[in-house]
Design a protein around this motif. Structure first.
Motif, PDB file in Angstrom:
ATOM      1  N   MET A  38       0.827  -1.217   0.000  1.00 15.91           N
ATOM      2  CA  MET A  38       0.000   0.000   0.000  1.00 15.91           C
ATOM      3  C   MET A  38       0.859   1.263   0.000  1.00 15.91           C
ATOM      4  O   MET A  38       0.484   2.268  -0.597  1.00 15.91           O
ATOM      5  N   HIS A  41       2.300   1.534  -3.496  1.00 12.79           N
ATOM      6  CA  HIS A  41       1.248   1.349  -4.493  1.00 12.79           C
ATOM      7  C   HIS A  41       1.659   0.315  -5.545  1.00 12.79           C
ATOM      8  O   HIS A  41       1.595   0.558  -6.753  1.00 12.79           O
ATOM      9  N   ARG A  55      -1.655   6.148  -9.103  1.00 13.95           N
ATOM     10  CA  ARG A  55      -2.179   6.708  -7.851  1.00 13.95           C
ATOM     11  C   ARG A  55      -3.696   6.867  -7.849  1.00 13.95           C
ATOM     12  O   ARG A  55      -4.316   6.803  -6.801  1.00 13.95           O
ATOM     13  N   GLY A  56      -4.319   7.020  -8.965  1.00 19.09           N
ATOM     14  CA  GLY A  56      -5.767   7.182  -9.024  1.00 19.09           C
ATOM     15  C   GLY A  56      -6.539   5.883  -8.884  1.00 19.09           C
ATOM     16  O   GLY A  56      -7.761   5.886  -8.793  1.00 19.09           O
ATOM     17  N   VAL A  57      -5.835   4.755  -8.861  1.00 19.74           N
ATOM     18  CA  VAL A  57      -6.481   3.443  -8.773  1.00 19.74           C
ATOM     19  C   VAL A  57      -6.546   3.018  -7.309  1.00 19.74           C
ATOM     20  O   VAL A  57      -5.542   3.033  -6.605  1.00 19.74           O
ATOM     21  N   ASN A  58      -7.721   2.628  -6.852  1.00 19.99           N
ATOM     22  CA  ASN A  58      -7.927   2.238  -5.461  1.00 19.99           C
ATOM     23  C   ASN A  58      -7.559   0.764  -5.276  1.00 19.99           C
ATOM     24  O   ASN A  58      -8.348  -0.119  -5.586  1.00 19.99           O
ATOM     25  N   ALA A  60      -7.030  -0.596  -2.391  1.00 23.22           N
ATOM     26  CA  ALA A  60      -7.563  -1.065  -1.108  1.00 23.22           C
ATOM     27  C   ALA A  60      -8.771  -1.981  -1.306  1.00 23.22           C
ATOM     28  O   ALA A  60      -9.122  -2.735  -0.408  1.00 23.22           O
ATOM     29  N   LYS A  61      -9.382  -1.940  -2.473  1.00 21.77           N
ATOM     30  CA  LYS A  61     -10.574  -2.753  -2.718  1.00 21.77           C
ATOM     31  C   LYS A  61     -10.244  -4.188  -3.124  1.00 21.77           C
ATOM     32  O   LYS A  61     -11.124  -5.029  -3.155  1.00 21.77           O
TER      33      LYS A  61
END
Length: 89
Positions: A38, A41, A55-58, A60-61
């Motif tokens: 995390m 990234h 960086r715009g991709v989540n 955490a999901k």
């Protein structure tokens, strides 16, 4: 005025053509998540391949062991994933 519009149109067409030629090919791959970093990234798939995620991709999901589909560009040390989603079997 009409000459100016012609000049602007020519620059626009040349600009778009240059952009299209310079675009990198986009690839996709699927695999199970082996690890998620995390802080940096970065995700690693079960085949050992490591992907820096934009960086715009989540990220955490996604979960460890989940089968995902990655969309990425680049090769070698400059691979960047622009999308990550659950893979459909």
């Amino acid at each position: 005025m009409r000459k100016m519009l012609g000049v602007f149109a020519a620059f626009g067409v040349l600009g778009l053509a240059t952009f299209a030629l310079a675009a990198e090919p986009v690839y996709t791959t699927t695999g199970k998540i082996k690890s998620i970093d995390m802080l940096n990234h970065v995700v690693t798939l079960d085949d050992g391949a490591t992907y820096k995620v934009a960086r715009g991709v989540n990220i955490a999901k996604v979960k460890l062991g989940e089968k995902v589909r990655l969309t990425y560009t680049g090769s070698g040390a400059t691979i960047e994933a622009s999308a990550i989603a659950p893979a459909v079997d």
